[in-house]
Each structure stands twice: as C-alpha cells, then as structure tokens.
Design a protein around this motif. Structure first.
Motif, PDB file in Angstrom:
ATOM      1  N   TYR A  42       0.996  -1.264   0.201  1.00 24.67           N
ATOM      2  CA  TYR A  42       0.040  -0.041   0.089  1.00 24.67           C
ATOM      3  C   TYR A  42       0.780   1.262   0.043  1.00 24.67           C
ATOM      4  O   TYR A  42       0.642   2.198  -0.875  1.00 24.67           O
ATOM      5  N   ARG A  43       1.808   1.315   1.291  1.00 25.87           N
ATOM      6  CA  ARG A  43       3.062   2.616   0.925  1.00 25.87           C
ATOM      7  C   ARG A  43       3.941   2.438   0.086  1.00 25.87           C
ATOM      8  O   ARG A  43       4.804   3.281  -0.017  1.00 25.87           O
ATOM      9  N   ILE A  44       4.470   1.525  -0.653  1.00 24.50           N
ATOM     10  CA  ILE A  44       5.200   1.207  -1.225  1.00 24.50           C
ATOM     11  C   ILE A  44       5.248   2.411  -2.159  1.00 24.50           C
ATOM     12  O   ILE A  44       4.206   2.503  -2.996  1.00 24.50           O
ATOM     13  N   ARG A  45       6.683   3.443  -2.593  1.00 24.57           N
ATOM     14  CA  ARG A  45       6.576   4.650  -3.610  1.00 24.57           C
ATOM     15  C   ARG A  45       8.179   3.678  -4.683  1.00 24.57           C
ATOM     16  O   ARG A  45       9.064   3.079  -4.027  1.00 24.57           O
ATOM     17  N   HIS A  46       7.586   4.257  -5.295  1.00 27.45           N
ATOM     18  CA  HIS A  46       8.610   3.624  -6.285  1.00 27.45           C
ATOM     19  C   HIS A  46      10.298   3.605  -7.039  1.00 27.45           C
ATOM     20  O   HIS A  46      11.233   3.557  -7.178  1.00 27.45           O
ATOM     21  N   ASP A  47      10.559   4.857  -5.884  1.00 28.65           N
ATOM     22  CA  ASP A  47      11.622   4.958  -5.796  1.00 28.65           C
ATOM     23  C   ASP A  47      12.293   5.683  -4.266  1.00 28.65           C
ATOM     24  O   ASP A  47      13.581   5.814  -3.884  1.00 28.65           O
ATOM     25  N   SER A  48      11.655   4.108  -3.358  1.00 25.58           N
ATOM     26  CA  SER A  48      12.159   4.245  -2.513  1.00 25.58           C
ATOM     27  C   SER A  48      13.138   3.297  -2.058  1.00 25.58           C
ATOM     28  O   SER A  48      12.844   1.601  -2.349  1.00 25.58           O
ATOM     29  N   ALA A  49      14.866   3.564  -1.868  1.00 25.58           N
ATOM     30  CA  ALA A  49      15.179   2.696  -1.670  1.00 25.58           C
ATOM     31  C   ALA A  49      15.380   1.558  -0.546  1.00 25.58           C
ATOM     32  O   ALA A  49      15.321   0.452  -0.053  1.00 25.58           O
ATOM     33  N   GLU A  50      14.596   2.119   0.476  1.00 18.88           N
ATOM     34  CA  GLU A  50      14.607   1.472   1.981  1.00 18.88           C
ATOM     35  C   GLU A  50      13.497   0.466   1.420  1.00 18.88           C
ATOM     36  O   GLU A  50      13.230  -0.658   2.486  1.00 18.88           O
ATOM     37  N   HIS A  51      12.308   0.644   0.660  1.00 17.00           N
ATOM     38  CA  HIS A  51      11.541  -0.605   0.735  1.00 17.00           C
ATOM     39  C   HIS A  51      11.635  -1.298  -0.513  1.00 17.00           C
ATOM     40  O   HIS A  51      11.428  -1.886   0.077  1.00 17.00           O
ATOM     41  N   ALA A  52      12.601  -1.080  -1.475  1.00 16.04           N
ATOM     42  CA  ALA A  52      13.382  -2.312  -1.659  1.00 16.04           C
ATOM     43  C   ALA A  52      13.992  -2.980  -0.904  1.00 16.04           C
ATOM     44  O   ALA A  52      13.677  -4.225  -1.273  1.00 16.04           O
ATOM     45  N   ARG A  53      14.889  -2.953  -0.571  1.00 18.40           N
ATOM     46  CA  ARG A  53      14.698  -3.280   0.354  1.00 18.40           C
ATOM     47  C   ARG A  53      14.651  -4.494   2.006  1.00 18.40           C
ATOM     48  O   ARG A  53      15.036  -5.732   1.642  1.00 18.40           O
ATOM     49  N   ALA A  54      13.045  -3.973   2.338  1.00 17.75           N
ATOM     50  CA  ALA A  54      12.230  -4.599   3.041  1.00 17.75           C
ATOM     51  C   ALA A  54      12.066  -5.767   1.993  1.00 17.75           C
ATOM     52  O   ALA A  54      11.555  -6.541   2.290  1.00 17.75           O
ATOM     53  N   LEU A  55      11.343  -5.684   1.328  1.00 15.31           N
ATOM     54  CA  LEU A  55      10.638  -6.445   0.138  1.00 15.31           C
ATOM     55  C   LEU A  55      11.555  -7.970  -0.474  1.00 15.31           C
ATOM     56  O   LEU A  55      10.967  -8.936  -0.737  1.00 15.31           O
ATOM     57  N   ARG A  56      12.723  -7.630   0.007  1.00 10.96           N
ATOM     58  CA  ARG A  56      13.966  -7.947  -1.134  1.00 10.96           C
ATOM     59  C   ARG A  56      14.083  -9.029   0.325  1.00 10.96           C
ATOM     60  O   ARG A  56      14.129 -10.594   0.241  1.00 10.96           O
ATOM     61  N   TYR A  57      14.695  -8.701   1.239  1.00  5.22           N
ATOM     62  CA  TYR A  57      14.514  -9.440   2.410  1.00  5.22           C
ATOM     63  C   TYR A  57      13.542 -10.301   2.927  1.00  5.22           C
ATOM     64  O   TYR A  57      13.405 -11.441   3.592  1.00  5.22           O
ATOM     65  N   ALA A  58      12.422  -9.588   2.592  1.00  5.47           N
ATOM     66  CA  ALA A  58      10.636 -10.664   2.784  1.00  5.47           C
ATOM     67  C   ALA A  58      10.846 -11.892   1.622  1.00  5.47           C
ATOM     68  O   ALA A  58      10.686 -12.869   2.798  1.00  5.47           O
ATOM     69  N   LEU A  59      11.682 -11.910   0.896  1.00  2.00           N
ATOM     70  CA  LEU A  59      11.179 -12.507  -0.389  1.00  2.00           C
ATOM     71  C   LEU A  59      12.188 -13.811   0.316  1.00  2.00           C
ATOM     72  O   LEU A  59      11.831 -15.628   0.032  1.00  2.00           O
ATOM     73  N   LEU A  60      13.702 -13.112   0.503  1.00  2.00           N
ATOM     74  CA  LEU A  60      15.310 -14.562   1.316  1.00  2.00           C
ATOM     75  C   LEU A  60      14.720 -14.942   2.503  1.00  2.00           C
ATOM     76  O   LEU A  60      15.731 -15.761   2.958  1.00  2.00           O
ATOM     77  N   ASN A  61      13.704 -14.104   3.056  1.00  2.00           N
ATOM     78  CA  ASN A  61      12.900 -14.952   4.015  1.00  2.00           C
ATOM     79  C   ASN A  61      11.992 -15.361   4.797  1.00  2.00           C
ATOM     80  O   ASN A  61      11.643 -15.343   6.009  1.00  2.00           O
ATOM     81  N   GLY A  62      11.490 -15.813   3.472  1.00  2.00           N
ATOM     82  CA  GLY A  62      10.380 -16.674   3.862  1.00  2.00           C
ATOM     83  C   GLY A  62       8.770 -15.876   3.458  1.00  2.00           C
ATOM     84  O   GLY A  62       7.501 -17.045   4.078  1.00  2.00           O
ATOM     85  N   PHE A  63       8.589 -14.621   2.617  1.00  2.00           N
ATOM     86  CA  PHE A  63       7.627 -14.652   2.604  1.00  2.00           C
ATOM     87  C   PHE A  63       6.929 -14.445   1.025  1.00  2.00           C
ATOM     88  O   PHE A  63       7.390 -13.451   0.413  1.00  2.00           O
TER      89      PHE A  63
END
Length: 464
Positions: A42-63
């Motif tokens: 919902y709050r994800i912005r296309h230019d946010s490095a923080e949001h990209a890191r969060a999504l990458r962490y999630a995918l690598l850790n079981g989400f």
C-alpha cells in the motif's frame, strides 16, 4: 505464474531459516503454499530504496506472498515490485513460480483519473464509471479492466498475474445510496450484474493465461447483511457459478484486525447462519486480510504499532530550530529566486507550496493524532513539496542558485517533518502501551512478542 510444486519447494529451499509450520498456509483451491503473512504494497513508492530492501528481505526470508494494487503509490508500488523481482530473478535469488503476486483494480485516482478524463474529453469514455467524489472515481467495466491489466503487467514487468482482485467494488453501492436513485434491492441487483460482467472478462483472461485466479477485495464483506454497502459472498459465488461451473473465483480480501473481527464473529452469510470466514472455508476460498495493523475505530484509524519515544524538550528545541531555518529559506526563495523564475511557472502556486513554515508553525499542537499527521505528511506535504522540487530541479538545471537552495530546503524540510513525527509518535506510543498490556493480560504467550505489531499479527495468524 506461481505453481503448487514451486511454492512448496520455496519453503523447502529455505528450511535453514527454520520457518514454523504454522507460518505456511495452503492458499485455498489454488494448490499454492504461501506465507501466513504477506508483503503489503500500500505505501510502497517506486523510488524508495528502503522499500526495495524490505521487499527483498521478505522474499529471502520466507514471505512469498505479495499484495499490491494499481492505485498504490499511483502505480509506483507495482513499479518497485516489478523492478525488484526482475533483479532478483536475474540473480537467481528467487524464481517467478515460487512467488504469489496479487494485484487489484477499480480505483480511478491520480494518473488513472487523468486517463479517464482524457478519454471522456475525446468522446470515448469508459462505460459505467462511478464518479464517487472529487479525485476518487471507480470502475469495474471490462473495457477499463482490460486497459488496467495491461498497465499493471507493464509496471510489474511480467506477462501474467497470479491473482487479480476487484478493488472495493462497493463504491457503486455507496454512490447509489448517496444519490438515492435506487432502492436497496435494485442497487444490489445492478451491483452483482456489474460484478458478473467483470467475472466473465476475468474468466477470459484466465483462458488467455494472463491471470490464474481472481476475486474481490471488499471492505464490506464483513458488514451487517442489511448494510446498504454490504457485499455478499454468497451472491458473488452465484455470479461466478452462472459463468462457469469450474470458475476461478478463488480469493477474497477483507478488513481483519484486533478492532475489526467481524469476519469471524458476525453471521452475515447463509441467512445469518455463517460468518464470512466459515463460508469461505466451506467453499475452500483463499482469504486475505487487509489493514491488519490499521484499525478503523469510531470513524478514525488506529495504527497497531509500537513507536519510538523521544524527549519532548528535544522535540520542541529541534522544532523551533528548523522552523526558523525553513522560514529563512522560504523568505530567500520569495525575495531572491521567485522574481527570476520563467513566466510559464505559477508564482502564486509556488509561494503556496513553499510556505510550510507558516502553515506548520503550530504543528506540534494542531493535529489530533499520529494517524492524522501521518496522513497529511504522507499524502499531501511530502508529495507536493518534493514533486515540486523535483520538477523545478529539472526545469532550472542550469541555475546554480536554485540548485543550492533546493538542496538546502529538501534537507531542512525532511528533518523538520521527521521531528514533528516524533512528537505524535510519543502520543501514539502511550495508546500502544495500553493495548499491549491488555493483550498480554489476555494471553501470556503474547508477552514474548516485543512490539504491538507482532502481538497483533500473532493473534490474527492464530485464526484457522
């Protein structure tokens, strides 16, 4: 697309992460296995490095479940998700068939609103548009869905979606009630006719391989059955069954959190004999909870999260300091930069944008809650200010005085807004502590969870 085998292998591949068995769920009749908690866009912005890191962490850790929508971030959410997935696929960090990707369609806001208005001006309007409010229209007609699916897939950089949901189609009912032109029976009949037309189009997209399953995301699935805006799961199922016996209406989404438990407590289905979750389980539908940490209470929102605490005296000192800095910068803009700007720029509009030191001079007292402040900051102050700065940075690229001022203003504004946020986080944390204590007193196992968000999610994921 996701496959049953690949989604199961995803969790086997991450066995070293020691993901608890109860954190893995079967996703209805799709055959997929997904994480019990998904990544919300919902709050994800296309230019946010923080949001990209969060999504990458999630995918690598079981989400492995991602939920987004065409209107989240005005398309920016889908864009960031698509860009990151492409990078991770290229690096072989995750595989496409391991990930269940959900997106939604229906809202007409931002660039979609301009698209629809332009089509109307050309004499080629999209049919059955619900003009609910200024800046917020809605449509689920197949012509609009066709346009939107192609745009979503382009932003996601993918040929297909796993799940495509009609996003809050009850706007039609809300608009009908507001206009008073239809009684309840007539409004509901027309509502499910529209849903049926959308379902027929979605079945065609399943046959084309563009989507695998479809459904509805509705805030009124759990509502009382006599509520004018109530969305009946039974009626939605009937609409799908009239199209095909082996239909692909397989997913529903609805609000579910500590303060909004109606999905499992209110018997609004089967003539008052079943709850929404009971009927969904009986029909083996996949269920998604939206707003698990954003509860609507008495017409306002409560964020179910823990907040950092800050010294009130430090907040006041920083506020006064950066208010003065902003005021000085805005005075310099008006006196030194504004007169020399090109004539095609609206100087009155720019003076309004760069007058935040006046607008927010009483910001530590003027907002009733953290939620109100956060809404204003995220949806108005930051987008307006930084979009204007970005636009002028490009237009005035050869102007060193502007470049220097713009950098200074962007940095000062960010610190100023973050400091105001600290004040309202203090207020919100007092409420969060009270909720945490109540939860801990009801279930001792919740004491092991450090934050209110963790406790709230632990309660929700305990529901079968």
């Amino acid at each position: 697309m996701a496959t049953p085998e690949a989604t199961r292998n995803y969790f086997k591949r991450l066995a070293h992460k020691e993901i608890p068995v109860h954190s893995i769920r079967d996703f209805g009749k799709t055959g997929w296995q997904v994480s019990s908690i998904g990544f919300g866009g919902y709050r994800i912005r296309h230019d946010s490095a923080e949001h990209a890191r969060a999504l990458r962490y999630a995918l690598l850790n079981g989400f492995n479940l991602i939920d987004t929508s065409s209107n989240y971030g005005d398309g920016g959410s889908e864009m960031l998700i698509g860009n990151l997935l492409h990078e991770m696929f290229e690096r072989d960090e995750v595989h496409r068939d391991e990930i269940v990707l959900v997106s939604k369609v229906g809202y007409i806001q931002g660039q979609n609103l301009r698209l629809v208005q332009d089509a109307e001006a050309r004499g080629q309007p999209f049919p059955e548009v619900v003009e609910y409010a200024d800046g917020c229209w809605h449509c689920i007609h197949p012509e609009f869905l066709e346009d939107q699916l192609s745009r979503s897939l382009e932003r996601l950089n993918l040929p297909s979606l796993d799940v495509y949901l009609l996003h809050n189609p009850e706007y039609f009912l809300a608009d009908a009630q507001k206009r008073g032109e239809l009684d309840l029976a007539a409004a509901r009949e027309r509502y499910f006719m529209r849903i049926g037309e959308a379902f027929r189009w979605m079945e065609e997209k399943v046959a084309e391989g563009k989507i695998k399953a479809y459904g509805i995301s509705s805030n009124t699935f759990p509502a009382a059955a006599d509520d004018f805006e109530f969305t009946s799961l039974e009626e939605a199922l009937r609409a799908a069954e009239t199209i095909a016996e082996d239909h692909h209406f397989q997913v529903i989404q609805f609000p579910f959190n500590l303060f909004e438990p109606a999905a499992c407590t209110r018997k609004n289905q089967a003539n008052g004999g079943k709850t929404l979750l009971e009927l969904a389980r009986e029909r083996n539908l996949a269920t998604l909870a939206n707003r698990p940490l954003n509860a609507m209470v008495n017409g306002g929102m409560v964020r179910l999260a823990s907040f950092a605490r800050s010294d009130p005296q430090d907040i006041r000192q920083e506020f006064d300091k950066y208010l003065a800095i902003l005021s000085d910068l805005e005075s310099r803009f008006t006196a030194d930069l504004l007169p020399g700007l090109p004539d095609d720029l609206s100087k009155d509009a720019l003076m309004q944008v760069f007058s935040l030191s006046q607008q927010l001079s009483n910001a530590l007292e003027m907002f009733p809650s953290w939620e109100h402040w956060d809404h204003v900051r995220q949806n108005y102050l930051m987008p307006q200010s930084y979009a204007t700065l970005s636009y002028l940075d490009q237009k005035l690229a050869e102007n060193p005085a502007w470049a220097s001022w713009s950098r200074a203003y962007a940095e000062a504004l960010l610190v100023f807004l973050e400091n105001i946020t600290r004040k309202y986080e203090n207020d919100a944390q007092k409420r969060s502590v009270q909720i945490e204590r109540q939860l801990d007193s009801l279930d001792a196992s919740l004491r092991d969870s450090e934050t209110l968000s963790q406790k709230a999610l632990q309660v929700l994921t305990s529901v079968p």
